[in-house]
Design a protein around this motif. Sequence first.
Motif, PDB file in Angstrom:
ATOM      1  N   ARG A 288      -6.031  -1.843  -4.035  1.00 37.07           N
ATOM      2  CA  ARG A 288      -5.784  -0.480  -3.578  1.00 37.07           C
ATOM      3  C   ARG A 288      -6.273  -0.296  -2.140  1.00 37.07           C
ATOM      4  O   ARG A 288      -6.935   0.685  -1.788  1.00 37.07           O
ATOM      5  N   SER A 289      -5.940  -1.279  -1.316  1.00 38.04           N
ATOM      6  CA  SER A 289      -6.369  -1.276   0.082  1.00 38.04           C
ATOM      7  C   SER A 289      -5.333  -2.000   0.915  1.00 38.04           C
ATOM      8  O   SER A 289      -4.652  -2.906   0.431  1.00 38.04           O
ATOM      9  N   VAL A 290      -5.219  -1.614   2.193  1.00 39.85           N
ATOM     10  CA  VAL A 290      -4.312  -2.283   3.114  1.00 39.85           C
ATOM     11  C   VAL A 290      -5.037  -3.353   3.918  1.00 39.85           C
ATOM     12  O   VAL A 290      -4.418  -4.123   4.643  1.00 39.85           O
ATOM     13  N   ASP A 291      -6.345  -3.429   3.789  1.00 39.79           N
ATOM     14  CA  ASP A 291      -7.161  -4.376   4.557  1.00 39.79           C
ATOM     15  C   ASP A 291      -7.096  -5.752   3.908  1.00 39.79           C
ATOM     16  O   ASP A 291      -7.987  -6.151   3.161  1.00 39.79           O
TER      17      ASP A 291
ATOM     18  N   PHE B  29       0.816  -1.209   0.000  1.00 35.57           N
ATOM     19  CA  PHE B  29       0.000   0.000   0.000  1.00 35.57           C
ATOM     20  C   PHE B  29       0.851   1.261   0.000  1.00 35.57           C
ATOM     21  O   PHE B  29       0.423   2.307  -0.478  1.00 35.57           O
ATOM     22  N   GLY B  30       2.097   1.138   0.529  1.00 37.08           N
ATOM     23  CA  GLY B  30       2.919   2.336   0.657  1.00 37.08           C
ATOM     24  C   GLY B  30       4.214   2.331  -0.123  1.00 37.08           C
ATOM     25  O   GLY B  30       4.970   3.298  -0.078  1.00 37.08           O
ATOM     26  N   MET B  31       4.521   1.223  -0.869  1.00 37.88           N
ATOM     27  CA  MET B  31       5.779   1.132  -1.590  1.00 37.88           C
ATOM     28  C   MET B  31       5.534   0.551  -2.982  1.00 37.88           C
ATOM     29  O   MET B  31       4.556  -0.183  -3.208  1.00 37.88           O
TER      30      MET B  31
ATOM     31  N   PRO C 106      -0.530   2.794  -3.886  1.00 38.49           N
ATOM     32  CA  PRO C 106      -1.821   3.488  -3.823  1.00 38.49           C
ATOM     33  C   PRO C 106      -2.003   4.344  -2.582  1.00 38.49           C
ATOM     34  O   PRO C 106      -2.895   5.195  -2.545  1.00 38.49           O
ATOM     35  N   GLY C 107      -1.194   4.126  -1.537  1.00 38.70           N
ATOM     36  CA  GLY C 107      -1.381   4.854  -0.286  1.00 38.70           C
ATOM     37  C   GLY C 107      -0.237   5.792   0.021  1.00 38.70           C
ATOM     38  O   GLY C 107       0.656   6.016  -0.807  1.00 38.70           O
ATOM     39  N   PRO C 108      -0.233   6.347   1.239  1.00 38.21           N
ATOM     40  CA  PRO C 108       0.866   7.220   1.665  1.00 38.21           C
ATOM     41  C   PRO C 108       2.190   6.471   1.581  1.00 38.21           C
ATOM     42  O   PRO C 108       2.269   5.305   1.969  1.00 38.21           O
ATOM     43  N   PRO C 109       3.243   7.117   1.072  1.00 37.41           N
ATOM     44  CA  PRO C 109       4.509   6.405   0.834  1.00 37.41           C
ATOM     45  C   PRO C 109       5.202   5.985   2.123  1.00 37.41           C
ATOM     46  O   PRO C 109       5.181   6.691   3.131  1.00 37.41           O
ATOM     47  N   LEU C 110       5.838   4.804   2.063  1.00 37.05           N
ATOM     48  CA  LEU C 110       6.708   4.307   3.123  1.00 37.05           C
ATOM     49  C   LEU C 110       8.145   4.383   2.630  1.00 37.05           C
ATOM     50  O   LEU C 110       8.425   4.051   1.477  1.00 37.05           O
ATOM     51  N   SER C 111       9.064   4.790   3.494  1.00 37.17           N
ATOM     52  CA  SER C 111      10.473   4.791   3.118  1.00 37.17           C
ATOM     53  C   SER C 111      11.011   3.364   3.162  1.00 37.17           C
ATOM     54  O   SER C 111      10.404   2.464   3.751  1.00 37.17           O
ATOM     55  N   LEU C 112      12.176   3.162   2.545  1.00 38.25           N
ATOM     56  CA  LEU C 112      12.793   1.848   2.566  1.00 38.25           C
ATOM     57  C   LEU C 112      13.120   1.423   3.997  1.00 38.25           C
ATOM     58  O   LEU C 112      12.951   0.250   4.365  1.00 38.25           O
TER      59      LEU C 112
END
Length: 457
Positions: free
Chosen positions: A262-265, A54-56, A198-204
Amino acid sequence: MRGTGKGREDAALDDYALVRVPEHARCSWLSVAVQRFGQVSSFQQFLVGAVLGFGMSFTDAVIAITVGSVMLEVVTILLGIAGVREGVSVSVLARWSGFGRKGSALVGLLIALSLAGWFGVQNGVFARGMHDLAGGTPEWAWALIGGAVITVITVFGFTMMAWTAYLTVPAFLFLAGYSIIDTLAGHSLADLMAAPPPGPPLSLAEGTTLVSGAFILGAIMTPDMTRFNRRPADVVKQTLISVTLGEYLIGLTAVLLAQAARSVDIVGIITSSSGLLGTLVLATAILKINDWNLYSSSLGLVNSVDVLFGRRISRRGVTWVIGAAGTALSAVGIVDNFTDFLETIGVLAPPVAGIIIAEYYVVRQFRPGLDRARAAGTMPPPTADWMPLSLVCWAFGSAVGKYLDAGIPAINSVLAALLLYIAAGKALMARKARMARRAPGADVLPPAETDLTRSGG
């Protein structure tokens, strides 16, 4: 293991919670490996993979899983070999691996509390999925049902858990494979792999911390499982197979599922797309990991009570108590704090692994006593209650993991505790050796009471 017939029988019923697993009780490589694979290919990996997806981007998720997996494999193999050599749980091993008697109680409490929390998290996920499918029955009721089933299995110990894994691991792989194919039907894998998150970005660093933090407790509790292995080679094989396949197969699949939906659920993705089949995936995935959360939690608490209160309590009785507590936690919604829980464990747990590895393989202050006791089939002599160096290294490793911005917190934490313990431990042992040479007629303290271990009381 020596002792009376009654003592041996009690130890066997308690799965040798405080003593060595004797050679006749060791198991085949397959019976341990299937449980290890069940741990690593659990629904927890689905949850982590979904957060990554979702974030990467897919490429960044692969890098995060690779870096996290390599770190986990090294820690798991080193701790696992110590477990198969000594035949004791990790909290008992900690007594002679840098922490001392009461220091090992802190390790046991960390493991007990943390894995009781994971038990609640996993059981809460199960309850939510079953409620979404069945409708009328509330989540708390499903949590009670799921917690009760897993507690009963765990009470009967390693053998029952092995048979559970023989059934649930193949069932999970078959059901998950079918459900995943159904969910991804109509999506281009090439497009999903190239799509932005699709979601807020996560860093490595954040992604790798999630990967390593999600299984760092599983790596630390490895001796609880590998004490039933017969040889170190078994540990290496089962670790390379289970961690590599589990992290990549399950984790990367969840990345694709999160990007497709496009979901984290991930619970909603699987149960809504596959109905009853998805719910069966959910049930088998959680069942084959949650018994080990409860099992290792009980071992940690048994050691802590033995050390702090001088009482040997039943692992089975402790399992009932922790199972009830963990079930209650899941019923009140601990699953909602999943990410915060992972981050906390990612800071507190890794230094424990670094200290044990540093002492057992490098500093080796207690290895002669361990080797003699292992050859005799007994337990080593008692150590000092507290070992200040390990507490300092534990605090330092936790602080580095939390406050150092560069790098990957979980890896930073392990390395900081490991390197500080090696440097300080070697220096203190060298100082003691110099003092002994200068005063050859003076009394020399036994290994358990050197400058490195003296409690100061």
